[in-house]
Scaffold this motif. Sequence first.
Motif, PDB file in Angstrom:
ATOM      1  N   ASN A 117      45.619  46.871  33.061  1.00  0.00           N
ATOM      2  CA  ASN A 117      44.591  46.203  32.474  1.00  0.00           C
ATOM      3  C   ASN A 117      45.124  44.591  32.659  1.00  0.00           C
ATOM      4  O   ASN A 117      44.374  43.465  32.452  1.00  0.00           O
ATOM      5  CB  ASN A 117      44.844  46.523  31.554  1.00  0.00           C
ATOM      6  CG  ASN A 117      42.907  47.448  31.659  1.00  0.00           C
ATOM      7  OD1 ASN A 117      42.445  48.082  31.850  1.00  0.00           O
ATOM      8  ND2 ASN A 117      42.953  48.321  30.413  1.00  0.00           N
ATOM      9  N   GLU A 118      46.337  44.284  32.169  1.00  0.00           N
ATOM     10  CA  GLU A 118      46.970  42.968  32.266  1.00  0.00           C
ATOM     11  C   GLU A 118      46.679  42.910  33.533  1.00  0.00           C
ATOM     12  O   GLU A 118      46.870  41.353  34.039  1.00  0.00           O
ATOM     13  CB  GLU A 118      48.879  43.742  32.196  1.00  0.00           C
ATOM     14  CG  GLU A 118      49.352  41.748  31.783  1.00  0.00           C
ATOM     15  CD  GLU A 118      50.992  42.258  31.405  1.00  0.00           C
ATOM     16  OE1 GLU A 118      51.943  41.422  31.433  1.00  0.00           O
ATOM     17  OE2 GLU A 118      50.710  43.493  31.647  1.00  0.00           O
ATOM     18  N   LYS A 119      47.458  43.322  34.852  1.00  0.00           N
ATOM     19  CA  LYS A 119      46.790  43.050  36.050  1.00  0.00           C
ATOM     20  C   LYS A 119      45.481  42.497  36.580  1.00  0.00           C
ATOM     21  O   LYS A 119      45.641  41.450  36.805  1.00  0.00           O
ATOM     22  CB  LYS A 119      47.496  44.164  37.143  1.00  0.00           C
ATOM     23  CG  LYS A 119      47.385  43.739  38.920  1.00  0.00           C
ATOM     24  CD  LYS A 119      48.326  44.486  39.460  1.00  0.00           C
ATOM     25  CE  LYS A 119      47.624  44.113  40.977  1.00  0.00           C
ATOM     26  NZ  LYS A 119      48.935  43.274  41.166  1.00  0.00           N
ATOM     27  N   LEU A 120      44.838  43.252  35.681  1.00  0.00           N
ATOM     28  CA  LEU A 120      43.414  42.732  36.663  1.00  0.00           C
ATOM     29  C   LEU A 120      43.365  41.439  35.618  1.00  0.00           C
ATOM     30  O   LEU A 120      42.051  40.874  36.227  1.00  0.00           O
ATOM     31  CB  LEU A 120      42.168  44.097  35.964  1.00  0.00           C
ATOM     32  CG  LEU A 120      42.464  45.074  36.765  1.00  0.00           C
ATOM     33  CD1 LEU A 120      41.938  46.304  36.436  1.00  0.00           C
ATOM     34  CD2 LEU A 120      41.521  44.854  37.990  1.00  0.00           C
ATOM     35  N   GLN A 133      34.240  40.916  30.453  1.00  0.00           N
ATOM     36  CA  GLN A 133      33.649  41.671  31.304  1.00  0.00           C
ATOM     37  C   GLN A 133      33.503  40.707  32.757  1.00  0.00           C
ATOM     38  O   GLN A 133      32.899  40.707  33.479  1.00  0.00           O
ATOM     39  CB  GLN A 133      31.946  42.339  31.427  1.00  0.00           C
ATOM     40  CG  GLN A 133      32.131  42.651  29.745  1.00  0.00           C
ATOM     41  CD  GLN A 133      30.477  43.567  29.956  1.00  0.00           C
ATOM     42  OE1 GLN A 133      30.181  43.422  30.221  1.00  0.00           O
ATOM     43  NE2 GLN A 133      30.822  44.445  29.127  1.00  0.00           N
ATOM     44  N   PRO A 134      34.744  40.488  33.180  1.00  0.00           N
ATOM     45  CA  PRO A 134      35.294  40.396  34.994  1.00  0.00           C
ATOM     46  C   PRO A 134      34.765  41.364  35.398  1.00  0.00           C
ATOM     47  O   PRO A 134      34.192  41.511  36.816  1.00  0.00           O
ATOM     48  CB  PRO A 134      36.881  40.121  35.545  1.00  0.00           C
ATOM     49  CG  PRO A 134      36.888  40.885  34.039  1.00  0.00           C
ATOM     50  CD  PRO A 134      35.772  40.664  32.492  1.00  0.00           C
ATOM     51  N   LEU A 135      34.967  42.731  35.371  1.00  0.00           N
ATOM     52  CA  LEU A 135      34.335  43.551  36.003  1.00  0.00           C
ATOM     53  C   LEU A 135      34.010  44.443  35.268  1.00  0.00           C
ATOM     54  O   LEU A 135      34.250  45.172  33.974  1.00  0.00           O
ATOM     55  CB  LEU A 135      34.923  44.498  37.288  1.00  0.00           C
ATOM     56  CG  LEU A 135      36.828  44.467  36.328  1.00  0.00           C
ATOM     57  CD1 LEU A 135      37.695  45.592  37.303  1.00  0.00           C
ATOM     58  CD2 LEU A 135      37.492  44.102  35.318  1.00  0.00           C
ATOM     59  N   THR A 156      44.595  50.619  28.670  1.00  0.00           N
ATOM     60  CA  THR A 156      45.087  50.227  29.072  1.00  0.00           C
ATOM     61  C   THR A 156      45.511  50.555  30.570  1.00  0.00           C
ATOM     62  O   THR A 156      46.401  49.293  30.781  1.00  0.00           O
ATOM     63  CB  THR A 156      46.448  51.067  28.067  1.00  0.00           C
ATOM     64  OG1 THR A 156      46.952  52.017  28.898  1.00  0.00           O
ATOM     65  CG2 THR A 156      47.188  50.564  27.472  1.00  0.00           C
ATOM     66  N   TYR A 157      44.265  51.070  31.187  1.00  0.00           N
ATOM     67  CA  TYR A 157      44.474  51.332  32.329  1.00  0.00           C
ATOM     68  C   TYR A 157      42.772  51.418  32.790  1.00  0.00           C
ATOM     69  O   TYR A 157      42.233  51.758  32.238  1.00  0.00           O
ATOM     70  CB  TYR A 157      45.118  52.308  33.713  1.00  0.00           C
ATOM     71  CG  TYR A 157      46.292  52.709  33.118  1.00  0.00           C
ATOM     72  CD1 TYR A 157      47.753  51.859  33.793  1.00  0.00           C
ATOM     73  CD2 TYR A 157      47.123  52.811  31.924  1.00  0.00           C
ATOM     74  CE1 TYR A 157      48.432  51.510  33.703  1.00  0.00           C
ATOM     75  CE2 TYR A 157      48.357  53.069  31.532  1.00  0.00           C
ATOM     76  CZ  TYR A 157      49.319  52.385  32.754  1.00  0.00           C
ATOM     77  OH  TYR A 157      50.435  52.459  32.792  1.00  0.00           O
ATOM     78  N   ALA A 173      44.259  43.571  26.910  1.00  0.00           N
ATOM     79  CA  ALA A 173      43.681  42.712  28.401  1.00  0.00           C
ATOM     80  C   ALA A 173      42.408  43.975  28.394  1.00  0.00           C
ATOM     81  O   ALA A 173      42.469  42.874  29.191  1.00  0.00           O
ATOM     82  CB  ALA A 173      44.743  42.959  29.899  1.00  0.00           C
ATOM     83  N   GLY A 174      42.262  44.967  27.985  1.00  0.00           N
ATOM     84  CA  GLY A 174      41.639  45.993  28.501  1.00  0.00           C
ATOM     85  C   GLY A 174      40.402  45.433  26.979  1.00  0.00           C
ATOM     86  O   GLY A 174      39.219  45.937  27.579  1.00  0.00           O
TER      87      GLY A 174
END
Length: 241
Positions: free
Chosen positions: A145-148, A106-108, A129-130, A98-99
């Motif tokens: 990062n998985e949550k984001l 680049q959603p953020l 990872t975070y 996810a990272g």
Amino acid sequence: MPFWHRLVIVGAVILASAVIAKLIDLRMARKKLAPGAETRYRVLRRSVMTAVVFVGILSSLLVIPQVRAVAGGLLASSAILGLVVGFASQRTLANFAAGILIAFTQPLRIGDRVSIEGIEGTVEEIDLTYTFVRADDNTRLVIPNEKLASDTIRNSTIVSRETLAEVTVQVPLDTDLAAAVGLLHDEVSEERQPSAFVSELAERVTITVRAWAPSEREAAQLEADLRLRAHARLRSAGIYA
């Protein structure tokens, strides 16, 4: 070769790998890039450092015959090992993937103003990872990062970092509103996309003054400045006694 010689070689190779990885990171960190490119670049730096250290540790351990023999057995059963490791580190690997995904889609980006589950803040760091977000009260949100990558994020600056500065002033009902609005519009006429208008009629009249600023920080400073300027302009015109 004595066993302790081999241990010295292992330690030297691991140390050299760590030093090389750090030098590469420092070299890459010198570049000043746009927010979008910087986000990708930081993730790339972390990936390169991790790869260099991993290869160094693996290479150094192969110097020891016992480890080399075990490594051969592990390679022979790599399919089973990969399956076990995959299940054991599923979350970590998902965060890592996810990272990489966040870095390139680049959603953020670093420096973006975002809202996550009702908490607003500024993206401070995107690791492998975070992701670290600095909230308005100066605390840090540490988000996997998985949550984001799977949740909905409101990004206020993904298209542009420009932020609207807005202040309101109240004047008596018997005020010449056209004149008051004109005075305030003149006061902000040199700002970016200025506007002044009557936004509410109640016991007192509310006039809203707006202008755009290049960033959120500059918008906050502009709002503080506009309050003082609006009050001084209305006071000089006799609207405020």
